[in-house]
Enzyme design. Sequence first.
Site, PDB file in Angstrom:
ATOM      1  N   ARG A 283      -7.017   2.411   0.826  1.00 22.79           N
ATOM      2  CA  ARG A 283      -7.843   1.819   1.870  1.00 22.79           C
ATOM      3  C   ARG A 283      -7.567   2.571   3.168  1.00 22.79           C
ATOM      4  NH1 ARG A 283      -6.011  -2.053   5.222  1.00 22.79           N
ATOM      5  NH2 ARG A 283      -4.604  -3.048   3.743  1.00 22.79           N
ATOM      6  N   HIS A 287      -7.912  -3.846   6.420  1.00 24.08           N
ATOM      7  CA  HIS A 287      -8.269  -4.775   5.338  1.00 24.08           C
ATOM      8  C   HIS A 287      -9.603  -5.440   5.643  1.00 24.08           C
ATOM      9  CE1 HIS A 287      -7.932  -7.858   2.274  1.00 24.08           C
ATOM     10  NE2 HIS A 287      -8.083  -8.772   3.205  1.00 24.08           N
ATOM     11  N   TYR A 296       1.579  -2.071  10.208  1.00 27.87           N
ATOM     12  CA  TYR A 296       2.386  -2.119   8.994  1.00 27.87           C
ATOM     13  C   TYR A 296       2.317  -0.842   8.159  1.00 27.87           C
ATOM     14  CZ  TYR A 296      -2.210  -3.430   7.057  1.00 27.87           C
ATOM     15  OH  TYR A 296      -3.537  -3.455   6.713  1.00 27.87           O
TER      16      TYR A 296
END
Length: 391
Positions: A283, A287, A296
């Site tokens: 990805r 998200h 993160y």
Amino acid sequence: MTVESTAARKPRRSAGTKRTSASKTSGTSGAGPELVQLLTPEGKRVKNAEYDKYVADVTPDELRGLYRDMVLTRRFDAEATALQRQGELGLWASLLGQEAAQIGSGRALRDDDYVFPTYREHGVAWCRGVDPTNLLGMFRGVNNGGWDPNSNNFHLYTIVIGSQTLHATGYAMGVAMDGADSAVIAYFGDGASSQGDVAESFTFSAVYNAPVVFFCQNNQWAISEPTEKQTRVPLYQRAQGYGFPGVRVDGNDVLACLAVTKWALERARSGDGPTLVEAYTYRMGAHTTSDDPTKYRADEEREAWEAKDPILRLRAHLESANHADEGFFAELEAESEALGRRVREAVRAMPDPDHFAIFENVYADGHALVDEERAQFAAYQASFADAEGGK
């Protein structure tokens, strides 16, 4: 907005943000020798004795078609992201980086196969002939889906994580009982693979030999949770414990995704039961538009995967094989921009929903409680009119 510029979008890192997940910065963690690949990141065609036959008849025109699918899907996705940022959509789940997994698997399907998506399968929806503007109604809050699932054998998006795998399994069991030779495919992500619904789907599909393909897009991050926090083995190996085969495919290789999905669908149609396909991809964006992946995820990791971009990979192959010229790419760029404009205009023209539509189709024969709630809501709406009239 060119394909290259879209692919190279880099989320900003705020000052002082700590870089995390150093163990994953290579971008190849867990890929392993078992990864099925037909096109290298440089676009070189490599042979595979088991899966070559499933793409042996793919013509240059069809390769250009796969490229077109990925480019237009990415352009639509970029426009939807921009619309959300500008307040036109409530939320958007981008597929940036996952185009090959979706287009390759989507083009492997027959018209009579049935698809159960999650909420990120915009490329599969494109392959099934769903107008991309119809995908946006739910995210704008003007409808509950936007299309008739039976018109394209493409079910409505499922927001509850993993539950569509049970729906797909039940549908596939029905297909088998009806004696049809079609197949069912369920899409989900690596995060959903930890849900109990998925485990139950594996159990029932195996026991009843259901003609279903479980297509897991392992983009390596369940929001901010890396895959190694969810499993100690590659996801495709979980199928062994349920008694059916699993295979890991390079999810950035559209040709390999096409071949492996064709193989799995043929198994299903032939009465050999379920298959788990793990498309190992990445990805490249957030998200959803409510997420900031720089909090993160390390920049080095994303940059390593951008070098494996599925669109640039197929373009390199088309150019090296003399299957496409600059005229083709220029024409596609113009088509891409036209699609972006059409999507923007369509979203802004969507009418507001009927305030009382939410009370329809709750029960087949009506219900006293729903009638009561409708009346209460009507009184609530009328209070605004009364307030306006009193001014």
